[in-house]
Scaffold this motif. Structure first.
Motif: not given
Length: 159
Positions: A97, A148-149, A151-153, A155
């Protein structure tokens, strides 16, 4: 940043005494004050950096591991008596993202031997691979999963 300034002071002095330690703390404090006042730096920004430093260190460890693995793969490819190496240009899309995440993935691909990121436009990567075998699974590599992990953390912390 205070710790960085202090450590630089100690390293440049070449020894560690009580006098150097006290002067180092004072000078580091003055430099931190200067940085906050005139260089658009703040302790809130520093806390943000510290929250992400462990994730970035993990990324660096993964990068070194994959570079070593790819080195051995490229050496094997070059040194074996295969008939012919098949270079290939691969295009794939990533679901990352953030722009930082996309650039980290592109740089990781380029830093591993045998692959070079030719272009990155939006989420489309064009990668040149030394051989067809190296092109397999680029879009779902360990790098992409780790970024990706991260980025998720990020968010979750924001939300």
């Amino acid at each position: 940043m205070l710790l960085v300034y202090f450590l630089l002071w100690v390293i440049f002095n070449g020894s560690f005494t009580l006098e150097i330690c006290v002067f180092g703390l004072v000078i580091a404090g003055v430099l931190l004050g200067f940085s906050c006042r005139f260089m658009d730096y703040s302790l809130a920004k520093e806390r943000k950096i510290y929250r992400h430093i462990f994730g970035f260190c993990g990324y660096c460890v993964l990068l070194v591991k994959e570079i070593v693995k790819a080195n051995f793969g490229a050496m094997h490819l070059i040194l074996t008596q295969r008939e012919e190496i098949e270079p290939v240009l691969v295009t794939f899309h990533s679901d990352l993202k953030t722009q930082v995440g996309k650039v980290l993935l592109a740089n990781a691909i380029t830093l591993t031997p045998g692959t070079i990121t030719v272009t990155l436009e939006d989420s489309e990567y064009r990668v040149h691979c030394l051989d067809r075998d190296l092109a397999e699974g680029l879009n779902e590599s360990e790098f992409a999963r780790y970024i990706r992990k991260l980025e998720e953390e990020k968010q979750v912390r924001k939300g």
